[in-house]
Write a protein that holds these residues in place. Structure first.
Motif, PDB file in Angstrom:
ATOM      1  N   GLU A  29       0.825  -1.211   0.000  1.00  0.00           N
ATOM      2  CA  GLU A  29       0.000   0.000   0.000  1.00  0.00           C
ATOM      3  C   GLU A  29       0.860   1.263   0.000  1.00  0.00           C
ATOM      4  O   GLU A  29       0.556   2.234  -0.676  1.00  0.00           O
ATOM      5  N   THR A  30       1.950   1.245   0.736  1.00  0.00           N
ATOM      6  CA  THR A  30       2.849   2.392   0.759  1.00  0.00           C
ATOM      7  C   THR A  30       3.445   2.624  -0.620  1.00  0.00           C
ATOM      8  O   THR A  30       3.562   3.764  -1.075  1.00  0.00           O
ATOM      9  N   GLY A  31       3.803   1.553  -1.314  1.00  0.00           N
ATOM     10  CA  GLY A  31       4.333   1.676  -2.667  1.00  0.00           C
ATOM     11  C   GLY A  31       3.333   2.341  -3.596  1.00  0.00           C
ATOM     12  O   GLY A  31       3.696   3.198  -4.411  1.00  0.00           O
ATOM     13  N   ALA A  32       2.066   1.982  -3.462  1.00  0.00           N
ATOM     14  CA  ALA A  32       1.022   2.597  -4.290  1.00  0.00           C
ATOM     15  C   ALA A  32       0.912   4.096  -3.999  1.00  0.00           C
ATOM     16  O   ALA A  32       0.771   4.909  -4.913  1.00  0.00           O
ATOM     17  N   GLU A  33       0.991   4.464  -2.718  1.00  0.00           N
ATOM     18  CA  GLU A  33       0.932   5.880  -2.342  1.00  0.00           C
ATOM     19  C   GLU A  33       2.157   6.637  -2.849  1.00  0.00           C
ATOM     20  O   GLU A  33       2.045   7.765  -3.338  1.00  0.00           O
ATOM     21  N   LEU A  34       3.322   6.025  -2.736  1.00  0.00           N
ATOM     22  CA  LEU A  34       4.549   6.666  -3.217  1.00  0.00           C
ATOM     23  C   LEU A  34       4.520   6.818  -4.736  1.00  0.00           C
ATOM     24  O   LEU A  34       4.954   7.849  -5.265  1.00  0.00           O
ATOM     25  N   LEU A  35       3.995   5.835  -5.438  1.00  0.00           N
ATOM     26  CA  LEU A  35       3.875   5.921  -6.893  1.00  0.00           C
ATOM     27  C   LEU A  35       2.928   7.052  -7.281  1.00  0.00           C
ATOM     28  O   LEU A  35       3.214   7.811  -8.210  1.00  0.00           O
ATOM     29  N   ALA A  36       1.822   7.206  -6.567  1.00  0.00           N
ATOM     30  CA  ALA A  36       0.877   8.296  -6.849  1.00  0.00           C
ATOM     31  C   ALA A  36       1.540   9.652  -6.615  1.00  0.00           C
ATOM     32  O   ALA A  36       1.386  10.572  -7.426  1.00  0.00           O
ATOM     33  N   LEU A  37       2.279   9.786  -5.503  1.00  0.00           N
ATOM     34  CA  LEU A  37       2.999  11.032  -5.216  1.00  0.00           C
ATOM     35  C   LEU A  37       4.023  11.319  -6.304  1.00  0.00           C
ATOM     36  O   LEU A  37       4.093  12.426  -6.842  1.00  0.00           O
ATOM     37  N   LEU A  38       4.820  10.318  -6.644  1.00  0.00           N
ATOM     38  CA  LEU A  38       5.849  10.471  -7.662  1.00  0.00           C
ATOM     39  C   LEU A  38       5.242  10.874  -9.003  1.00  0.00           C
ATOM     40  O   LEU A  38       5.716  11.809  -9.649  1.00  0.00           O
ATOM     41  N   THR A  39       4.205  10.192  -9.411  1.00  0.00           N
ATOM     42  CA  THR A  39       3.558  10.491 -10.692  1.00  0.00           C
ATOM     43  C   THR A  39       3.018  11.911 -10.709  1.00  0.00           C
ATOM     44  O   THR A  39       3.230  12.654 -11.678  1.00  0.00           O
ATOM     45  N   ARG A  40       2.351  12.311  -9.646  1.00  0.00           N
ATOM     46  CA  ARG A  40       1.792  13.673  -9.572  1.00  0.00           C
ATOM     47  C   ARG A  40       2.899  14.726  -9.628  1.00  0.00           C
ATOM     48  O   ARG A  40       2.835  15.676 -10.411  1.00  0.00           O
ATOM     49  N   MET A  42       6.094  14.464 -10.658  1.00  0.00           N
ATOM     50  CA  MET A  42       6.852  14.466 -11.914  1.00  0.00           C
ATOM     51  C   MET A  42       6.036  15.080 -13.043  1.00  0.00           C
ATOM     52  O   MET A  42       6.569  15.832 -13.861  1.00  0.00           O
ATOM     53  N   ARG A  43       4.746  14.782 -13.104  1.00  0.00           N
ATOM     54  CA  ARG A  43       3.911  15.357 -14.159  1.00  0.00           C
ATOM     55  C   ARG A  43       3.777  16.867 -13.989  1.00  0.00           C
ATOM     56  O   ARG A  43       3.754  17.598 -14.973  1.00  0.00           O
ATOM     57  N   GLN A  44       3.691  17.325 -12.746  1.00  0.00           N
ATOM     58  CA  GLN A  44       3.659  18.772 -12.502  1.00  0.00           C
ATOM     59  C   GLN A  44       4.945  19.424 -12.992  1.00  0.00           C
ATOM     60  O   GLN A  44       4.928  20.564 -13.434  1.00  0.00           O
ATOM     61  N   ALA A  45       6.050  18.695 -12.911  1.00  0.00           N
ATOM     62  CA  ALA A  45       7.341  19.221 -13.367  1.00  0.00           C
ATOM     63  C   ALA A  45       7.520  19.026 -14.875  1.00  0.00           C
ATOM     64  O   ALA A  45       8.515  19.471 -15.441  1.00  0.00           O
ATOM     65  N   GLY A  46       6.550  18.349 -15.528  1.00  0.00           N
ATOM     66  CA  GLY A  46       6.602  18.168 -16.972  1.00  0.00           C
ATOM     67  C   GLY A  46       7.263  16.885 -17.445  1.00  0.00           C
ATOM     68  O   GLY A  46       7.658  16.790 -18.605  1.00  0.00           O
ATOM     69  N   PHE A  47       7.348  15.897 -16.567  1.00  0.00           N
ATOM     70  CA  PHE A  47       8.018  14.639 -16.905  1.00  0.00           C
ATOM     71  C   PHE A  47       7.139  13.457 -16.536  1.00  0.00           C
ATOM     72  O   PHE A  47       6.263  13.555 -15.691  1.00  0.00           O
ATOM     73  N   VAL A  48       7.399  12.340 -17.162  1.00  0.00           N
ATOM     74  CA  VAL A  48       6.767  11.071 -16.794  1.00  0.00           C
ATOM     75  C   VAL A  48       7.838  10.257 -16.071  1.00  0.00           C
ATOM     76  O   VAL A  48       8.928  10.052 -16.611  1.00  0.00           O
ATOM     77  N   PRO A  49       7.559   9.812 -14.841  1.00  0.00           N
ATOM     78  CA  PRO A  49       8.596   9.093 -14.097  1.00  0.00           C
ATOM     79  C   PRO A  49       8.894   7.719 -14.686  1.00  0.00           C
ATOM     80  O   PRO A  49       8.011   7.049 -15.225  1.00  0.00           O
ATOM     81  N   LYS A  50      10.140   7.320 -14.569  1.00  0.00           N
ATOM     82  CA  LYS A  50      10.557   5.969 -14.940  1.00  0.00           C
ATOM     83  C   LYS A  50      10.545   5.148 -13.657  1.00  0.00           C
ATOM     84  O   LYS A  50      11.257   5.481 -12.710  1.00  0.00           O
ATOM     85  N   GLU A  94      16.382  15.263  -0.101  1.00  0.00           N
ATOM     86  CA  GLU A  94      15.011  15.766  -0.106  1.00  0.00           C
ATOM     87  C   GLU A  94      14.724  16.378  -1.462  1.00  0.00           C
ATOM     88  O   GLU A  94      15.571  17.049  -2.039  1.00  0.00           O
ATOM     89  N   VAL A  95      13.517  16.102  -1.946  1.00  0.00           N
ATOM     90  CA  VAL A  95      13.133  16.600  -3.260  1.00  0.00           C
ATOM     91  C   VAL A  95      12.292  17.855  -3.082  1.00  0.00           C
ATOM     92  O   VAL A  95      11.300  17.864  -2.356  1.00  0.00           O
ATOM     93  N   ILE A  96      12.727  18.915  -3.768  1.00  0.00           N
ATOM     94  CA  ILE A  96      12.048  20.206  -3.695  1.00  0.00           C
ATOM     95  C   ILE A  96      11.385  20.491  -5.035  1.00  0.00           C
ATOM     96  O   ILE A  96      11.949  20.206  -6.089  1.00  0.00           O
ATOM     97  N   ASP A  97      10.199  21.035  -4.978  1.00  0.00           N
ATOM     98  CA  ASP A  97       9.542  21.483  -6.199  1.00  0.00           C
ATOM     99  C   ASP A  97       8.991  22.885  -5.970  1.00  0.00           C
ATOM    100  O   ASP A  97       9.320  23.521  -4.964  1.00  0.00           O
ATOM    101  N   GLY A  98       8.151  23.351  -6.846  1.00  0.00           N
ATOM    102  CA  GLY A  98       7.615  24.704  -6.729  1.00  0.00           C
ATOM    103  C   GLY A  98       6.814  24.935  -5.470  1.00  0.00           C
ATOM    104  O   GLY A  98       6.628  26.066  -5.030  1.00  0.00           O
ATOM    105  N   ASP A  99       6.328  23.856  -4.854  1.00  0.00           N
ATOM    106  CA  ASP A  99       5.547  23.964  -3.638  1.00  0.00           C
ATOM    107  C   ASP A  99       6.369  23.717  -2.382  1.00  0.00           C
ATOM    108  O   ASP A  99       5.831  23.594  -1.306  1.00  0.00           O
ATOM    109  N   GLY A 100       7.687  23.628  -2.529  1.00  0.00           N
ATOM    110  CA  GLY A 100       8.529  23.315  -1.382  1.00  0.00           C
ATOM    111  C   GLY A 100       8.848  21.840  -1.358  1.00  0.00           C
ATOM    112  O   GLY A 100       8.881  21.183  -2.384  1.00  0.00           O
ATOM    113  N   PHE A 101       9.069  21.273  -0.162  1.00  0.00           N
ATOM    114  CA  PHE A 101       9.394  19.863  -0.046  1.00  0.00           C
ATOM    115  C   PHE A 101       8.183  19.011  -0.385  1.00  0.00           C
ATOM    116  O   PHE A 101       7.039  19.389  -0.112  1.00  0.00           O
ATOM    117  N   SER A 102       8.425  17.850  -0.961  1.00  0.00           N
ATOM    118  CA  SER A 102       7.351  16.936  -1.362  1.00  0.00           C
ATOM    119  C   SER A 102       6.986  16.019  -0.212  1.00  0.00           C
ATOM    120  O   SER A 102       7.809  15.247   0.253  1.00  0.00           O
TER     121      SER A 102
END
Length: 105
Positions: A29-40, A42-50, A94-102
């Motif tokens: 279940e944690t993997g599914a949540e992490l995948l959803a976070l990662l996908t969201r 990365m797509r906001q940053a304009g990329f599709v995660p590998k 730590e991964v930072i994006d336009g909204d701060g830390f993820s």
């Protein structure tokens, strides 16, 4: 990520800097949540995660990351559960994006 990863010593990275990285996702279940976070994020940053889904629980993918197989996403509270033999072979970034830390919602 492994200590040998190109951005390992920086302490922080943007999603764009990690656009070519392979993210290791556990089959739980944690993997599914992490995948959803990662996908969201990365797509906001304009990329599709590998990604590569592993047939292990999310905490176990950290050992694969320590061996240089990719990057593992994990909650920071899990760091205390890692054995010293793994902890010394990974760099926490730590991964930072336009909204701060993820973080999880």
């Amino acid at each position: 990520m492994s200590v040998g990863h190109p951005v390992a010593q920086s302490g922080t990275a943007s999603w764009a800097e990690l656009r070519d990285a392979i993210f290791l996702i556990g089959k739980d279940e944690t993997g599914a949540e992490l995948l959803a976070l990662l996908t969201r994020k990365m797509r906001q940053a304009g990329f599709v995660p590998k990604t590569r889904q592993e047939a292990v629980r999310s905490l176990r993918v950290v050992a694969l990351a320590a061996n240089g197989s990719g990057i593992a996403l994990l909650p920071d509270t899990w760091l205390g559960f890692l054995p010293p033999s793994i902890r010394e072979r990974i760099a926490v970034v730590e991964v930072i994006d336009g909204d701060g830390f993820s973080h999880f919602a």
